[in-house]
Design a protein around this motif. Structure first.
Motif, PDB file in Angstrom:
ATOM      1  N   GLY A 296      -6.218   2.192   6.420  1.00  0.00           N
ATOM      2  CA  GLY A 296      -6.318   1.166   5.386  1.00  0.00           C
ATOM      3  C   GLY A 296      -6.037  -0.249   5.840  1.00  0.00           C
ATOM      4  N   PRO A 297      -6.705  -0.714   6.907  1.00  0.00           N
ATOM      5  CA  PRO A 297      -6.490  -2.104   7.336  1.00  0.00           C
ATOM      6  C   PRO A 297      -7.044  -3.093   6.309  1.00  0.00           C
ATOM      7  N   ARG A 298      -6.445  -4.263   6.255  1.00  0.00           N
ATOM      8  CA  ARG A 298      -6.960  -5.291   5.342  1.00  0.00           C
ATOM      9  C   ARG A 298      -7.968  -6.192   6.037  1.00  0.00           C
TER      10      ARG A 298
ATOM     11  N   SER B 279       0.848  -1.191   0.000  1.00  0.00           N
ATOM     12  CA  SER B 279       0.000   0.000   0.000  1.00  0.00           C
ATOM     13  C   SER B 279       0.889   1.247   0.000  1.00  0.00           C
ATOM     14  N   THR B 280       0.409   2.231  -0.653  1.00  0.00           N
ATOM     15  CA  THR B 280       1.138   3.501  -0.673  1.00  0.00           C
ATOM     16  C   THR B 280       0.203   4.549  -0.104  1.00  0.00           C
ATOM     17  N   ARG B 281       0.713   5.718   0.120  1.00  0.00           N
ATOM     18  CA  ARG B 281      -0.126   6.787   0.621  1.00  0.00           C
ATOM     19  C   ARG B 281      -1.243   7.101  -0.377  1.00  0.00           C
ATOM     20  N   ALA B 282      -0.874   7.048  -1.656  1.00  0.00           N
ATOM     21  CA  ALA B 282      -1.845   7.401  -2.693  1.00  0.00           C
ATOM     22  C   ALA B 282      -2.933   6.337  -2.815  1.00  0.00           C
TER      23      ALA B 282
ATOM     24  N   PRO C  32      -7.666  -1.905   0.275  1.00  0.00           N
ATOM     25  CA  PRO C  32      -9.045  -1.977   0.749  1.00  0.00           C
ATOM     26  C   PRO C  32      -9.169  -3.045   1.845  1.00  0.00           C
ATOM     27  N   ILE C  33     -10.287  -3.033   2.546  1.00  0.00           N
ATOM     28  CA  ILE C  33     -10.572  -4.098   3.515  1.00  0.00           C
ATOM     29  C   ILE C  33     -10.874  -5.366   2.727  1.00  0.00           C
TER      30      ILE C  33
ATOM     31  N   HIS D   1      -1.358  -1.922  12.207  1.00  0.00           N
ATOM     32  CA  HIS D   1      -2.373  -1.116  11.535  1.00  0.00           C
ATOM     33  C   HIS D   1      -3.201  -1.925  10.549  1.00  0.00           C
ATOM     34  N   ASP D   2      -2.838  -3.197  10.438  1.00  0.00           N
ATOM     35  CA  ASP D   2      -3.413  -4.007   9.395  1.00  0.00           C
ATOM     36  C   ASP D   2      -4.773  -4.584   9.761  1.00  0.00           C
ATOM     37  N   ALA D   3      -5.073  -4.582  11.056  1.00  0.00           N
ATOM     38  CA  ALA D   3      -6.331  -5.155  11.521  1.00  0.00           C
ATOM     39  C   ALA D   3      -6.977  -4.186  12.495  1.00  0.00           C
TER      40      ALA D   3
END
Ligand code: ADP
Ligand code: MG
Length: 241
Positions: free
Chosen positions: A151-153, A94-97, A101-102, A130-132
């Motif tokens: 942006g957690p998955r 993932s990037t800032r831009a 998505p979840i 930060h992923d969850a």
């Protein structure tokens, strides 16, 4: 190659499902990354419980699961292992831009259960705080919204708060590939059916769904039929302690 020349042999081996094979199975025998194998071992998970042994292999191949299994049978890893493997095997940086998505959603009846699942996830995926994200009542909405912004998955949620966020368009679940309904009977007892219906309608039909319930009477069967497609059915009796 020799492998391509023998499809029948491979088919037979991959569908072996005898009790003996299951009892001797280890997490190390699963079709998961070496990295996840060693993290499971380090966490002390060597031999899958019956529900794990029956649910994980088909779930890794994308099958839906409909299982009756009571408390303490090891349901958490039975859905977390396939989720972690898929997230890690197919993750775009993932990037800032462009945020991830979840991709995975786990619904449970209570905040306490949601926190327990998240703890197991963090134990196995320690460098991804930060992923969850937890989405449930009784905790600060703003904290959860800030965490969702990162942006957690994976989202682990109770239906009430999640539905609330959906209605206010604070969360988008239209890229969810894997969905777990854990303790379905309890969620229904608690009156979450309308929320579950609206949540399920916001997720793509093309997804993997894993449903777990301690009981599966006619009423519950009728309800979960709307959510699973051609599921692998698993029945685990009460574990004797
Ligand atoms: P359930 O969700 O069915 O109530 P949990 O997933 O919470 O069950 O697991 C119950 C307990 O069993 C937890 O303490 C967990 O750490 C432990 N456990 C689960 N799977 C295994 C395993 N394969 N080997 C050893 N312990 C396990
Ligand atoms: Mg559980």
């Amino acid at each position: 190659t020799a492998i391509l020349d023998q499809p029948e042999t491979i088919q037979a081996a991959s569908t072996t499902n005898s009790t003996e094979a299951r009892q001797s199975m280890r997490f190390n025998d699963l079709n998961i990354s070496d990295s996840l194998k060693s993290r499971l071992t380090q966490a002390g998970f060597i031999t899958p419980t019956p529900v794990q042994a029956q649910a994980i292999p088909p779930a890794l191949e994308g099958a839906d699961v409909l299982a009756t299994a009571s408390t303490g049978t090891g349901k958490t890893l039975s859905f977390l292992v396939p989720i972690i493997e898929r997230l890690e095997a197919t993750s775009a940086p993932s990037t800032r831009a462009k945020r991830n998505p979840i991709r995975a959603l786990i619904l449970l009846p209570t905040r306490e259960l949601a926190m327990q699942v998240l703890e197991v996830y963090w134990k196995l995926v320690p460098h991804a705080k930060h992923d969850a994200v937890l989405v449930c009542g009784g905790l600060s909405e703003n904290t959860q919204l800030d965490q969702l912004d990162r942006g957690p998955r994976l989202v682990v949620a109770t239906p009430g708060r999640l539905e609330d966020f959906l209605r206010r368009r604070e969360i988008s679940i239209n890229a969810v590939e894997m969905c777990v309904l854990d303790e379905v009977d309890r969620m229904l007892d608690m009156g979450f059916l309308p929320a579950i219906r609206r949540i399920a309608a916001a997720i793509p039909r093309q997804r993997q769904t894993m449903c777990y319930s301690a009981t599966l009477d006619a009423n519950i069967q009728e309800i979960v039929r709307d959510y699973v497609r051609n599921p692998v059915r698993i029945e685990i009796g009460q574990t004797s302690k």
